[in-house]
Design a protein around this motif. Structure first.
Motif, mmCIF file in Angstrom:
data_model
loop_
_atom_site.group_PDB
_atom_site.id
_atom_site.type_symbol
_atom_site.label_atom_id
_atom_site.label_comp_id
_atom_site.label_asym_id
_atom_site.label_seq_id
_atom_site.Cartn_x
_atom_site.Cartn_y
_atom_site.Cartn_z
ATOM 1 N N THR A 136 39.847 44.491 39.316
ATOM 2 C CA THR A 136 41.288 43.936 38.711
ATOM 3 C C THR A 136 41.409 42.417 39.168
ATOM 4 O O THR A 136 41.670 41.710 38.628
ATOM 5 C CB THR A 136 42.178 44.748 39.038
ATOM 6 O OG1 THR A 136 41.988 46.191 38.379
ATOM 7 C CG2 THR A 136 43.679 44.172 38.132
ATOM 8 N N GLU A 137 41.347 42.276 40.728
ATOM 9 C CA GLU A 137 41.711 41.188 41.311
ATOM 10 C C GLU A 137 40.871 40.002 40.800
ATOM 11 O O GLU A 137 41.281 38.957 40.829
ATOM 12 C CB GLU A 137 41.784 41.190 42.651
ATOM 13 C CG GLU A 137 43.161 42.322 43.185
ATOM 14 C CD GLU A 137 43.313 42.174 44.626
ATOM 15 O OE1 GLU A 137 42.428 41.754 45.355
ATOM 16 O OE2 GLU A 137 44.230 43.085 45.058
ATOM 17 N N ASN A 139 38.910 40.189 38.279
ATOM 18 C CA ASN A 139 38.322 39.997 36.929
ATOM 19 C C ASN A 139 37.215 40.211 36.591
ATOM 20 O O ASN A 139 36.389 39.362 35.791
ATOM 21 C CB ASN A 139 38.890 38.717 36.255
ATOM 22 C CG ASN A 139 39.259 38.702 34.705
ATOM 23 O OD1 ASN A 139 39.383 39.845 34.295
ATOM 24 N ND2 ASN A 139 38.952 37.795 33.989
#
Length: 266
Positions: A136-137, A139
């Motif tokens: 998530t961080e 991407n």
């Protein structure tokens, strides 16, 4: 501003029933039973506090309240479809962001991505070195890791689970007695490392430089063996770990990741 909770599934059923003026035909379209359609309509009527349909001798008819909301509802569904298409367009784009060990990228993945890119001009890659980066961080679309399985992620094994002991053909017999260790290296129990490398890539570089012998994943050294830069000191053996392409389920289902996985597995 707090948004009102909308019974979207019931509204979808209402739209289908209004178009067909038949619970049976609406059920066929939605792949449910007519009873399920009826239940959704009754639940929606209870939620709204109005009657949407009435049965007459001619069949099913919309009430005035039922007709009043249809145009706005269908415009809303159109906006939903446009929104979903926009999100899918982003997933189907030609830019990949992924994390991979640098050594594996150079020896295995890079040449294959070059062929993939040649067949689909316009594809672009963003490559991160930390294969354990947070999806998530960072991407990430996917990551490639030397592991024994995908765990909680979706994944595909890219290489055989094999390892081999290698050294530079230029190294003297005495130097070949030096062991190069790295985290995860399956060295013999009696091996006394003279070099402690921080990764498989550093161990590979040390071996190529003629600094000793080490045990590395077969996929990482196959090309070096083929071009004569390394010599296999024994036959490859089975290993617990292999290189896996992994991703969370949403990324794994995206069109662009599916396409790349299909290419790499061909």
């Amino acid at each position: 501003m707090k948004r009102t909770h909308l019974p979207l599934n019931a509204l979808r059923v209402y739209d289908a029933a209004a178009r067909h003026l038949s619970f049976t035909r609406a059920a066929d379209e939605l792949a449910v039973t007519p009873a399920a359609v009826g239940q959704q309509i009754r639940a929606l009527e209870d939620h709204l506090g109005v009657v949407l349909f009435r049965r007459t001798s001619k069949g099913l008819e919309l009430t005035g309240e039922g007709e009043a909301g249809l145009d706005a509802l269908r415009e809303g569904f159109l906006r939903f479809e446009e929104s979903v298409a926009a999100m899918q367009a982003g997933q189907a784009s030609d830019r990949y962001t992924f994390a991979v060990p640098g050594s594996f990228y150079g020896e295995w993945l890079g040449p294959r991505l070059a062929r993939y890119q040649a067949d689909a001009p316009g594809i672009a890659y963003t490559v991160l070195a930390d294969e354990n980066a947070d999806f998530t961080e960072a991407n990430l679309d996917f990551a490639i890791r030397l592991i024994d399985g995908p765990g909680e992620l979706e994944g595909m094994r890219l290489t055989p689970a094999k390892r081999v002991c290698v050294a530079s053909p230029e190294a003297s017999d005495a130097v070949r007695e030096n062991w190069i260790e790295w985290p995860g290296a399956a060295l013999p129990e009696d091996a006394r490392p003279s070099i402690l490398a921080g990764s498989a890539g550093q161990a590979l570089t040390s071996a190529l430089a003629g600094m000793g012998r080490t045990v590395l994943p077969l996929a990482l050294v196959e090309r070096a063996i083929e071009r004569g830069a390394l010599t296999a000191l024994e036959e490859p053996v089975e290993s617990r770990r292999a290189y896996w392409l992994v991703a969370p389920l949403p990324q794994w289902r995206s069109k662009k990741v599916k396409a790349l996985v299909e290419f790499l597995s061909a």
